[in-house]
Scaffold this motif. Structure first.
Motif, mmCIF file in Angstrom:
data_model
loop_
_atom_site.group_PDB
_atom_site.id
_atom_site.type_symbol
_atom_site.label_atom_id
_atom_site.label_comp_id
_atom_site.label_asym_id
_atom_site.label_seq_id
_atom_site.Cartn_x
_atom_site.Cartn_y
_atom_site.Cartn_z
ATOM 1 N N HIS A 199 -32.008 -36.803 -92.565
ATOM 2 C CA HIS A 199 -32.455 -37.582 -91.409
ATOM 3 C C HIS A 199 -33.509 -38.565 -91.897
ATOM 4 O O HIS A 199 -34.576 -38.170 -92.373
ATOM 5 C CB HIS A 199 -33.051 -36.627 -90.374
ATOM 6 N N LYS A 207 -29.186 -43.343 -83.470
ATOM 7 C CA LYS A 207 -29.445 -41.918 -83.266
ATOM 8 C C LYS A 207 -28.168 -41.188 -82.853
ATOM 9 O O LYS A 207 -27.855 -40.114 -83.382
ATOM 10 C CB LYS A 207 -30.522 -41.740 -82.196
ATOM 11 N N ASP A 208 -27.430 -41.767 -81.914
ATOM 12 C CA ASP A 208 -26.169 -41.161 -81.484
ATOM 13 C C ASP A 208 -25.183 -41.069 -82.641
ATOM 14 O O ASP A 208 -24.481 -40.057 -82.802
ATOM 15 C CB ASP A 208 -25.563 -41.968 -80.339
ATOM 16 N N GLN A 251 -26.165 -38.172 -84.953
ATOM 17 C CA GLN A 251 -25.861 -36.866 -84.367
ATOM 18 C C GLN A 251 -24.365 -36.584 -84.408
ATOM 19 O O GLN A 251 -23.943 -35.463 -84.710
ATOM 20 C CB GLN A 251 -26.393 -36.797 -82.942
ATOM 21 N N ILE A 308 -32.476 -32.648 -85.594
ATOM 22 C CA ILE A 308 -31.612 -32.879 -84.447
ATOM 23 C C ILE A 308 -31.984 -31.864 -83.377
ATOM 24 O O ILE A 308 -32.127 -30.669 -83.667
ATOM 25 C CB ILE A 308 -30.126 -32.736 -84.830
ATOM 26 N N TYR A 342 -23.067 -26.900 -85.251
ATOM 27 C CA TYR A 342 -23.545 -27.913 -84.301
ATOM 28 C C TYR A 342 -22.388 -28.607 -83.600
ATOM 29 O O TYR A 342 -21.391 -28.974 -84.230
ATOM 30 C CB TYR A 342 -24.397 -28.945 -85.035
ATOM 31 N N ALA A 395 -22.015 -31.925 -81.160
ATOM 32 C CA ALA A 395 -22.802 -33.078 -80.755
ATOM 33 C C ALA A 395 -22.849 -33.272 -79.238
ATOM 34 O O ALA A 395 -23.858 -33.732 -78.712
ATOM 35 C CB ALA A 395 -22.253 -34.339 -81.419
#
Length: 430
Positions: free
Chosen positions: A300, A372-373, A376, A405, A424, A426
């Motif tokens: 990140h 950011k989207d 993720q 995240i 994860y 999203a």
């Protein structure tokens, strides 16, 4: 004796912390000093009247300094019998007029003398950080975090960069480092107390050097000598090419060092970076980012950018916008430039109109949300190590992955304050 019984024998104090993670680390050290004097630090929800109030202030912007002073006045009005200590960066600058206020005002370095000052009752003169001889230091305290999951550990203080918009070198003084052995011991104590995540903090942590040992040596020592199920996160770092060795060190310890770096770009055009007195070019920055992603997959990378810096032309803004888009940050903190009294940029020609700054700020924020989207979604289906910290009224636990995240899951399926590996998703609750 249970915790409530212990608190009955202690005196209540409150610390209001504004601003950066370094202030959070300073607050943890002051919490330790207060405990040694027989105080306990109240939580934000505690309505009991404190005997002592400490405002650990911020001055990164004029608004932050004003907010710090407002907090002091509000609490002084609510608790007139409490003793008030005003410290931190806003205590060090001339544009916060504290004359006539009933505050004990302490500079940042004087936080280390808090125990002696409170014990003796002797009110010292304000000593500003830039007036203190340059030398490495020991805190002679360890961080206590009674109301937090993560531990913020201070390793460095001050800055020598003098970016043209920044007040920090004037409020924190020149760069100096904390005693190496004390840093390691502070981290050990935090981990032994149950902190699952250690956050290394400072104004410029990459500048750390004590006893010939640098930031990489701090990381190596912790990862190789401190047992337990914990992880390490670095706060803001400088993207200078001299710091590429840091990426190699991080990559050596994938199970311990979080895949996270916050690299303050500030602007994506060399001519503006020069006016800002930033010590790298966009090519240097791009090289750092490329190397980080090569050595640490899934890292990140976040950043700060300033919209509307003095003299920023349409062409310079567009060049910056395209560069930021190309970098594909996982998060972007956007700031509209505001004059900071006492810095060179405040008197630079070509101050940008507020309407233009607002429009540029909006465009950058929209870009930041999109990036950011994208980040993720790129993690969808991967197993992430998550520390869940809180549970809401609906029984949903919330926490953060190692690569920062935000993750949510039913609280009955996860354990709080532990590193939990989860696959994860999203767009759905795990």
């Amino acid at each position: 004796m249970d915790k409530s019984g212990e608190l009955k024998n202690l005196r209540p104090a409150r610390i209001v912390t504004l601003g950066c993670r370094l202030n959070q680390a300073d607050t943890a050290l002051m919490t330790c000093r207060l405990q040694q004097l027989g105080f306990f630090v109240q939580s934000d929800t505690d309505s009991a009247a404190p005997e002592l109030i400490i405002i650990n202030s911020c001055a990164v912007t004029a608004a932050a300094a004003a907010k710090s002073r407002q907090a002091a006045r509000k609490l002084q009005k609510l608790y007139p019998a409490a003793r008030m200590v005003f410290t931190g960066c806003a205590a060090e600058i001339n544009d916060v007029n504290l004359a006539g206020e009933k505050y004990l005002t302490l500079g940042n370095t004087q936080k280390r003398c808090l125990s002696e000052i409170l014990k003796t009752g002797v009110v010292p003169e304000l000593i500003r950080s830039r007036e203190v001889p340059v030398a490495n230091f020991a805190e002679k305290a360890h961080g206590l975090f009674p109301h937090r999951t993560r531990a913020f550990i201070k390793i460095q203080e001050g800055c020598d960069n003098f970016c043209s918009y920044c007040i920090v070198p004037y409020t924190r003084g020149p760069s100096r480092s904390r005693d190496f052995d004390e840093v390691i011991n502070d981290c050990r104590q935090a981990i032994a107390s149950g902190a699952p995540e250690i956050i290394i903090t400072g104004v410029n942590t990459c500048n750390y050097l004590d006893q010939g040992k640098d930031l990489c040596r701090v990381i190596e020592t912790l990862c190789e000598t401190v047992p337990g199920d914990w992880r390490l996160r670095l706060s803001s770092t400088e993207p200078a090419l001299d710091n590429l060795v840091l990426l190699e060190t991080m990559a050596k310890y994938p199970r311990k060092v979080c895949r996270f770096l916050h690299l303050a770009l500030q602007h994506g055009c060399d001519s503006v970076l020069q006016r800002m007195n930033r010590h790298y070019t966009v090519d240097d920055f791009a090289c750092f980012v490329k190397t980080a992603r090569k050595l640490i997959p899934g890292i990140h990378l976040g950043s700060d950018v300033i919209a509307g810096f003095p003299g920023e032309s349409d062409a310079e803004f567009e060049a910056s916008f395209e560069f930021i888009k190309h970098m594909q940050f996982a998060n972007l903190h956007v700031f509209s430039y505001s004059k900071r009294s006492g810095t060179p940029a405040a008197t630079m020609p070509g101050q940008v109109h507020e309407a233009v700054k607002k429009e540029r700020h909006s465009r950058l924020e929209a870009l930041g949300r999109m990036m950011k989207d994208d980040f993720q979604r790129s993690m969808d289906g991967q197993t992430l190590d998550v520390i869940f910290e809180t549970v809401d009224r609906n029984g949903i636990a919330h926490g953060w992955s190692d690569n920062y995240i935000a993750v949510s899951a039913p609280a009955d399926r996860v354990e709080l304050s532990k590193i939990v590996p989860l696959q994860y998703r999203a767009d759905t609750l795990i």
